[in-house]
Write a protein that holds these residues in place. Structure first.
Motif, PDB file in Angstrom:
ATOM      1  N   PRO A  49     -57.434  29.554 -41.118  1.00  0.00           N
ATOM      2  CA  PRO A  49     -56.853  30.334 -40.026  1.00  0.00           C
ATOM      3  C   PRO A  49     -57.900  30.903 -39.081  1.00  0.00           C
ATOM      4  O   PRO A  49     -58.977  31.300 -39.516  1.00  0.00           O
ATOM      5  CB  PRO A  49     -56.095  31.440 -40.755  1.00  0.00           C
ATOM      6  N   GLU A  50     -57.560  30.921 -37.830  1.00  0.00           N
ATOM      7  CA  GLU A  50     -58.339  31.561 -36.760  1.00  0.00           C
ATOM      8  C   GLU A  50     -59.822  31.222 -36.771  1.00  0.00           C
ATOM      9  O   GLU A  50     -60.664  32.065 -37.007  1.00  0.00           O
ATOM     10  CB  GLU A  50     -58.173  33.102 -36.829  1.00  0.00           C
ATOM     11  N   PRO A  51     -60.213  29.915 -36.561  1.00  0.00           N
ATOM     12  CA  PRO A  51     -61.640  29.589 -36.502  1.00  0.00           C
ATOM     13  C   PRO A  51     -62.284  30.211 -35.259  1.00  0.00           C
ATOM     14  O   PRO A  51     -61.672  30.233 -34.191  1.00  0.00           O
ATOM     15  CB  PRO A  51     -61.647  28.066 -36.415  1.00  0.00           C
ATOM     16  N   ALA A  52     -63.514  30.773 -35.434  1.00  0.00           N
ATOM     17  CA  ALA A  52     -64.219  31.362 -34.296  1.00  0.00           C
ATOM     18  C   ALA A  52     -64.922  30.274 -33.499  1.00  0.00           C
ATOM     19  O   ALA A  52     -65.281  29.229 -34.058  1.00  0.00           O
ATOM     20  CB  ALA A  52     -65.228  32.389 -34.819  1.00  0.00           C
ATOM     21  N   ASP A  53     -65.123  30.473 -32.232  1.00  0.00           N
ATOM     22  CA  ASP A  53     -65.843  29.537 -31.321  1.00  0.00           C
ATOM     23  C   ASP A  53     -65.361  28.108 -31.490  1.00  0.00           C
ATOM     24  O   ASP A  53     -66.153  27.173 -31.521  1.00  0.00           O
ATOM     25  CB  ASP A  53     -67.360  29.510 -31.606  1.00  0.00           C
ATOM     26  N   VAL A  71     -55.498  27.989 -34.697  1.00  0.00           N
ATOM     27  CA  VAL A  71     -55.625  29.198 -33.898  1.00  0.00           C
ATOM     28  C   VAL A  71     -54.205  29.755 -33.693  1.00  0.00           C
ATOM     29  O   VAL A  71     -53.278  28.969 -33.447  1.00  0.00           O
ATOM     30  CB  VAL A  71     -56.299  28.870 -32.555  1.00  0.00           C
ATOM     31  N   ASN A  72     -54.070  31.095 -33.787  1.00  0.00           N
ATOM     32  CA  ASN A  72     -52.766  31.760 -33.684  1.00  0.00           C
ATOM     33  C   ASN A  72     -51.825  31.301 -34.786  1.00  0.00           C
ATOM     34  O   ASN A  72     -50.666  30.955 -34.552  1.00  0.00           O
ATOM     35  CB  ASN A  72     -52.092  31.482 -32.322  1.00  0.00           C
ATOM     36  N   VAL A  73     -52.361  31.325 -35.997  1.00  0.00           N
ATOM     37  CA  VAL A  73     -51.617  30.778 -37.123  1.00  0.00           C
ATOM     38  C   VAL A  73     -50.290  31.526 -37.354  1.00  0.00           C
ATOM     39  O   VAL A  73     -49.296  30.935 -37.796  1.00  0.00           O
ATOM     40  CB  VAL A  73     -52.515  30.757 -38.381  1.00  0.00           C
ATOM     41  N   VAL A  76     -58.920  20.855 -33.958  1.00  0.00           N
ATOM     42  CA  VAL A  76     -58.373  22.213 -34.104  1.00  0.00           C
ATOM     43  C   VAL A  76     -56.964  22.240 -33.509  1.00  0.00           C
ATOM     44  O   VAL A  76     -56.719  21.669 -32.443  1.00  0.00           O
ATOM     45  CB  VAL A  76     -59.272  23.249 -33.387  1.00  0.00           C
ATOM     46  N   ILE A  77     -56.044  22.879 -34.238  1.00  0.00           N
ATOM     47  CA  ILE A  77     -54.672  23.021 -33.737  1.00  0.00           C
ATOM     48  C   ILE A  77     -54.558  24.393 -33.089  1.00  0.00           C
ATOM     49  O   ILE A  77     -54.873  25.409 -33.725  1.00  0.00           O
ATOM     50  CB  ILE A  77     -53.666  22.907 -34.898  1.00  0.00           C
ATOM     51  N   VAL A  78     -54.153  24.418 -31.832  1.00  0.00           N
ATOM     52  CA  VAL A  78     -53.968  25.695 -31.149  1.00  0.00           C
ATOM     53  C   VAL A  78     -52.475  25.879 -30.865  1.00  0.00           C
ATOM     54  O   VAL A  78     -51.845  25.022 -30.244  1.00  0.00           O
ATOM     55  CB  VAL A  78     -54.760  25.746 -29.823  1.00  0.00           C
ATOM     56  N   ILE A  79     -51.924  26.972 -31.385  1.00  0.00           N
ATOM     57  CA  ILE A  79     -50.493  27.230 -31.183  1.00  0.00           C
ATOM     58  C   ILE A  79     -50.340  28.234 -30.045  1.00  0.00           C
ATOM     59  O   ILE A  79     -51.021  29.262 -30.019  1.00  0.00           O
ATOM     60  CB  ILE A  79     -49.864  27.749 -32.487  1.00  0.00           C
ATOM     61  N   GLU A  80     -49.468  27.956 -29.103  1.00  0.00           N
ATOM     62  CA  GLU A  80     -49.258  28.849 -27.953  1.00  0.00           C
ATOM     63  C   GLU A  80     -48.537  30.115 -28.424  1.00  0.00           C
ATOM     64  O   GLU A  80     -47.705  30.056 -29.352  1.00  0.00           O
ATOM     65  CB  GLU A  80     -48.407  28.149 -26.884  1.00  0.00           C
ATOM     66  N   PRO A  81     -48.822  31.273 -27.786  1.00  0.00           N
ATOM     67  CA  PRO A  81     -48.187  32.534 -28.211  1.00  0.00           C
ATOM     68  C   PRO A  81     -46.661  32.456 -28.174  1.00  0.00           C
ATOM     69  O   PRO A  81     -45.974  33.059 -28.997  1.00  0.00           O
ATOM     70  CB  PRO A  81     -48.712  33.545 -27.209  1.00  0.00           C
ATOM     71  N   ASP A  82     -46.064  31.685 -27.230  1.00  0.00           N
ATOM     72  CA  ASP A  82     -44.597  31.677 -27.155  1.00  0.00           C
ATOM     73  C   ASP A  82     -43.981  30.523 -27.949  1.00  0.00           C
ATOM     74  O   ASP A  82     -42.868  30.082 -27.677  1.00  0.00           O
ATOM     75  CB  ASP A  82     -44.149  31.620 -25.691  1.00  0.00           C
ATOM     76  N   LEU A 141     -53.858  20.010 -29.564  1.00  0.00           N
ATOM     77  CA  LEU A 141     -54.768  19.480 -30.586  1.00  0.00           C
ATOM     78  C   LEU A 141     -56.103  19.217 -29.893  1.00  0.00           C
ATOM     79  O   LEU A 141     -56.194  18.347 -29.025  1.00  0.00           O
ATOM     80  CB  LEU A 141     -54.192  18.191 -31.174  1.00  0.00           C
ATOM     81  N   ILE A 142     -57.112  20.014 -30.274  1.00  0.00           N
ATOM     82  CA  ILE A 142     -58.419  19.862 -29.612  1.00  0.00           C
ATOM     83  C   ILE A 142     -59.256  18.882 -30.434  1.00  0.00           C
ATOM     84  O   ILE A 142     -59.484  19.091 -31.627  1.00  0.00           O
ATOM     85  CB  ILE A 142     -59.124  21.215 -29.490  1.00  0.00           C
TER      86      ILE A 142
END
Lengths: 259, 394
Positions: B85-89, B64-66, B102-108, B123-124
């Motif tokens: 990239p960008e998996p939904a739900d 997410v936020n690749v 799922v790897i979620v990258i923070e906006p900053d 890491l979810i």
């Protein structure tokens, strides 16, 4: 020749008070009470009595399956208490349990017992073939006994008892459950044994059966011998006009078989 | 009573052997169950291992936020991980098991990276699901590897050796040989071999004890010169022969299955050759003779086949339960563990699989203890056979 002297056997039975009681009351029941009689060679001796009189227990003691609590017995001079193996070799027994192996053929059933009696292979096979022919089992001889009729199974059982050509033969209710034809051929067989000079002791609860066959009758009721003599003597001693009436009077109960 | 006659005992044994083998249906199902169960479990293990290694090889990383971490994405791609990239739900799909992690990258992320603050990645995962664990672990490892690389680069930029940041280096020296690692997975084989040594005997033991009584053939038998001990020995020998047949079939099933299941391809080096076969038989032969003796002694006390069957299930559950203890135990087994029937066999079979040398004392236990148990069981069995009370049906 069988000679029984004061044979006695007691059983302990348990009575449960309810389904959940752990220890029930035990009670001693005298199944056979000082039974004495003799059965001679070349004669047919009938052990007659109502159901539960002690006939099977007596025969089981004579065939060494049960040990008497007291009393003695000899078979052809061999002592029941000390010469068990000798007695087992002398006896042919058709007991209360007449089961045969249903996955084996009549011939295999016979050969098994022949070998346990210590016969060699040739003798065992000759004797098995002879008995199969005599009893008319020829067509069935090599088929598994599963699905045999009651009469056919009884024939295999009696052949098994006679496989080692024993001098003394014990038969426990040998005609039970047989039809008229099978009963008649069983009687023929028993007479044939007498003709060969064997000692035959057989038990029955049917007076007619005994009178048709026996040279001598021993009547047992409630574990005791109440009569020992020839069939005509049954009439004389009881004062009855028919054998059946005589039997009922001698066992001391009008309820007869249901006592 | 008379002396023991081996010829009469062998007459009994031969008759029972023929009689038992004629019982086609029971024998067939017992032998079928025995021959199929072990190899079946082996195949299942193989396919599970295969699908796990395939899934790990073809890992895709849903990110997410690749766009916020192009450098990390390049690192993962170089390591052979496909990017989704960008998996939904993604939260729901991880929960449902459609995504392993799922790897979620923070906006900053990039800003933090530039300022030298720890940049956050989430890491979810769903840790309660076993099959997702290896994938999640792989992704986590790759992220740490990436972080370590950046860290050392920073140190080098500052003129510091990266070695300074790793004061301790862990090196694992695994003492197990490749066979031993494979054997751990395949201890299941020891279990099924013992299982075969029980299954083969149950139906036969029932047939020659309670079956004999129920068919009313025991009483005629006891009016012949055969003694109760001769009957006991003959019956025991016949049932043991059937049991040995079951064990041999089971082991042969394993041998055949291992020809078709290429465990080595999965990195499970596992050998079950002539040496292991012989070792197994050396343990299982006395076992295959011991089990029937015990089952016969128990089964003979039953008045009917049904009664005997329920008492025999004790023996069955012992063989099932005892290896469980060794399987789950975390501590070193006590010294007497090797002497406990079933457990001792299980331990020795495992040693055979691990190619360990087995001390003479263990071999002695494998043969002497069954011998003692057989002797005791046969005396008990013969006593029960000639028991007047059971004969009179009381």
């Amino acid at each position: 020749m069988i000679s029984a002297n004061q044979l006695t056997k007691q059983f302990t039975t348990k009575e449960r008070g309810s389904t959940f009681s752990w220890r029930g009351k035990t009670r001693k029941i005298t199944a056979v009470d000082k039974v004495s009689f003799e059965a001679e060679d070349g004669k047919i001796t009938g052990l007659l009595g109502p159901n539960g009189a002690g006939k099977t227990t007596t025969l089981r003691m004579l065939s060494t399956l049960l040990t008497p609590d007291s009393g003695k017995a000899t078979i052809d001079g061999a002592d029941l208490a000390t010469q068990k193996v000798a007695i087992r070799q002398k006896l042919g027994v058709l007991g209360d349990a007449k089961g045969i192996y249903w996955r084996l053929s009549p011939r295999e059933n016979l050969l098994y017992f022949a070998k346990l009696q210590g016969m060699n292979r040739a003798d065992a096979e000759r004797r098995a073939t002879q008995l199969i022919d005599e009893l008319g089992l020829g067509a069935l001889a090599d088929r598994p006994t599963q699905g045999f009729s009651q009469g056919e199974r009884m024939k295999v059982a009696i052949a098994r008892a006679l496989i080692h050509d024993p001098q003394t033969v014990l038969l426990d209710e040998p005609t039970n459950g047989l039809d008229i034809m099978s009963t008649r051929s069983m009687r023929e067989l028993i007479r044939g044994l007498r003709a060969q000079g064997k000692c035959v002791l057989f038990s029955s609860h049917i007076m007619q059966e005994v009178s048709a066959l026996c040279d001598r009758v021993v009547i047992i009721a409630k574990g005791r011998v109440v009569f020992d003599g020839t069939p005509p003597e049954v009439l004389a001693q009881s004062g009855a006009s028919t054998l059946e009436d005589g039997f009922v009077r001698l066992i001391g109960s009008d309820e007869g078989l249901f006592a | 009573m008379s002396v023991f006659s081996f010829s009469r005992a062998s007459v009994v044994a031969r008759k029972e052997w023929v009689d038992l083998l004629r019982d086609r249906k029971s024998i067939f199902w017992a032998l079928f169950a025995v021959s199929i169960s072990g190899p079946l479990v082996l195949c299942i293990l193989y396919f599970v291992a295969k699908s796990v290694s395939e899934r790990i090889d073809k890992t895709t990383a849903p990110i997410v936020n690749v766009a916020f971490a192009p450098d990390l994405v390049r690192h993962l791609e170089r390591r052979g991980i496909k990017i989704d990239p960008e998996p939904a739900d993604y939260r729901d799909r991880v929960k449902r098991g459609e995504l392993d992690a799922v790897i979620v990258i923070e906006p900053d992320f990039q800003q933090a990276m530039a300022e030298g603050r720890p940049a956050k990645i989430t890491l979810i995962t769903e840790s309660s699901r076993d099959r997702s664990a290896p994938i999640a672990a792989k992704l986590s490892r790759e992220i740490e590897r990436y972080a370590a690389r950046i860290g050392s680069e920073r140190l080098m930029l500052r003129g510091v050796s990266p070695v300074v940041a790793s004061p301790v280096r862990v090196e694992e020296l695994d003492l197990s040989s490749p066979e031993q690692r494979g054997a751990r997975l395949l201890q299941v084989m020891s279990f099924y071999a013992l299982f075969a040594g029980l299954m083969g005997a149950i139906a036969a033991a029932l047939d020659v004890t309670a079956g004999e009584r129920e068919r009313q053939t025991l009483e005629p038998l006891l009016t012949t010169p055969v003694t109760a001990m001769e009957l006991a020995v003959g019956k025991w020998f016949a049932v043991s022969a059937v049991n040995l047949l079951a064990v041999t079939i089971s082991l042969t099933g394993f041998l055949v299955a291992l020809q078709f299941v290429p465990l080595a391809k999965l990195g499970i080096p596992f050998s079950f050759g002539v040496r292991e076969f012989a070792g197994f038989m050396a343990v299982l032969v006395p076992f295959a003779f011991m089990v029937p003796a015990v089952l016969l002694a128990i089964g003979a006390a039953g008045k009917t086949a049904k009664e005997a069957q329920s008492s025999l299930s004790i023996g069955a559950s012992m063989v099932g339960l005892l290896p469980m203890i060794s399987f789950l135990r975390q501590s070193q087994p006590p010294w007497w563990d090797a002497l406990v029937p079933v457990n001792g066999q299980y331990a020795t079979l495992s040693k055979v699989l691990r190619s360990e040398t087995i001390p003479t004392l263990d071999w002695a236990a494998m043969w002497l203890i069954p011998a003692v148990i057989i002797a005791i069981a046969l005396v008990g069995f013969s006593r029960t056979l000639s028991n007047e009370k059971l004969l009179a049906g009381r």
